[in-house]
Every structure is written in structure tokens, then in C-alpha cells.
Design an enzyme around this catalytic site. Sequence first.
Site, PDB file in Angstrom:
ATOM      1  N   TYR A  29       0.825  -1.192   0.000  1.00 57.96           N
ATOM      2  CA  TYR A  29       0.000   0.000   0.000  1.00 57.96           C
ATOM      3  C   TYR A  29       0.868   1.255   0.000  1.00 57.96           C
ATOM      4  O   TYR A  29       1.703   1.433   0.879  1.00 57.96           O
ATOM      5  CB  TYR A  29      -0.948  -0.008   1.205  1.00 57.96           C
ATOM      6  CG  TYR A  29      -2.002  -1.074   1.036  1.00 57.96           C
ATOM      7  CD1 TYR A  29      -3.230  -0.768   0.482  1.00 57.96           C
ATOM      8  CD2 TYR A  29      -1.732  -2.400   1.365  1.00 57.96           C
ATOM      9  CE1 TYR A  29      -4.185  -1.748   0.276  1.00 57.96           C
ATOM     10  CE2 TYR A  29      -2.683  -3.389   1.161  1.00 57.96           C
ATOM     11  CZ  TYR A  29      -3.905  -3.055   0.623  1.00 57.96           C
ATOM     12  OH  TYR A  29      -4.843  -4.026   0.406  1.00 57.96           O
ATOM     13  N   VAL A  30       0.665   2.087  -1.008  1.00 58.91           N
ATOM     14  CA  VAL A  30       1.346   3.370  -1.104  1.00 58.91           C
ATOM     15  C   VAL A  30       0.703   4.335  -0.107  1.00 58.91           C
ATOM     16  O   VAL A  30       1.366   5.131   0.536  1.00 58.91           O
ATOM     17  CB  VAL A  30       1.254   3.933  -2.542  1.00 58.91           C
ATOM     18  CG1 VAL A  30       1.856   5.321  -2.629  1.00 58.91           C
ATOM     19  CG2 VAL A  30       1.923   2.981  -3.520  1.00 58.91           C
TER      20      VAL A  30
END
Length: 172
Positions: A29-30
Site C-alpha cells: 500500500y502506497v
Amino acid sequence: MGVEIERKFLVIGETWRPHAAGTEIRQGYVCAGRERSVRVRIAGDKAFLTLKQARSGTCISRGEYEYAIPVDDAREVLEDMCDGRRVEKIRYAVTVGGRDWVVDEFTGDNAGLVVAEIELDREDEAFALPEWAGREVTTEPRYFNVNLIDRPFCRWTPGEKRGEAAADSGRS
């Protein structure tokens, strides 16, 4: 707007396995917040960037946009922008009663957790539940992939692993 409508269930037993073909998945997850998440995923020889809205209460619909990206780009994003926080699993495609299901068998820190999902066209759509689909966990945040990074299955109490109540995180 792209909309995802899915239901998620714990998997009981192994009767689904002989009918399934698996693909290794790595995702990170960015951005992962209460309102939205931005995910990168490598699934076999394909990669995707996905933007998702959070679920609201018991609603099972949410906004979702998914775009194919080059696998090399996805590898770089996983390495450079996800702070080493990943979810790894093997995703199996299973057809039951003419409907497509996916079974996610988690690996790494989430080994031992197996969930099944079915995507629907509308929230009230009827479908047959396979014999191996156990308790529904669609709206339980601890089962959301984004939350399994911060609180993996290996850190759950024995009661939580049996499905008892827990202090769930609010991200979706």
C-alpha cells in the site's frame, strides 16, 4: 465511477482445493488511510495499481479503480514506496454453481488465514454459498488486506483466530 461489491467469508476445510488454480500475489500500500487506499499488486505476470474508497458502516459497496501497470514498475513501487509492508497470498479461482469465487490463502505473517470472496453486481444479489464458505467477515476490518499489514494473522490471539470479537482497525 468503478464500484466493487463483494462478500467475504472464512474458508472451512479443503474441499475447494482440487477445483482451484492458484496465482501468487504480492501487494503493498502506497497510501492506507480511513478514507481511501492506493495499492500496487503483482499477480503472476501482471501488475495493477488500485485506488479504493473506504466502506461505510455495513455497506458492502465502495468506489474502486484498477489500472494495469508494467510489472517492473510495480516491483519498484513495492520496494521503494510501500516501506517493505506487504501482503502475500496465493489466490485461487474457483467456480461454484456457475459463479466465480476467489480463495485467498495467505502466506508469510498471515499464514493460516484463508478467505473466500465473491463479487456481485448488486448488494442484494442472491448466490449459493459453497459448503466450504464459513462465517461471513465482509464488514470486519481485521480481515481487510490493508489491515493485515499492520496487524498480521500471526499476532492475533487464539480467540481472534477462532472468530471471536477483537479491537478491529477502522481502515478499509
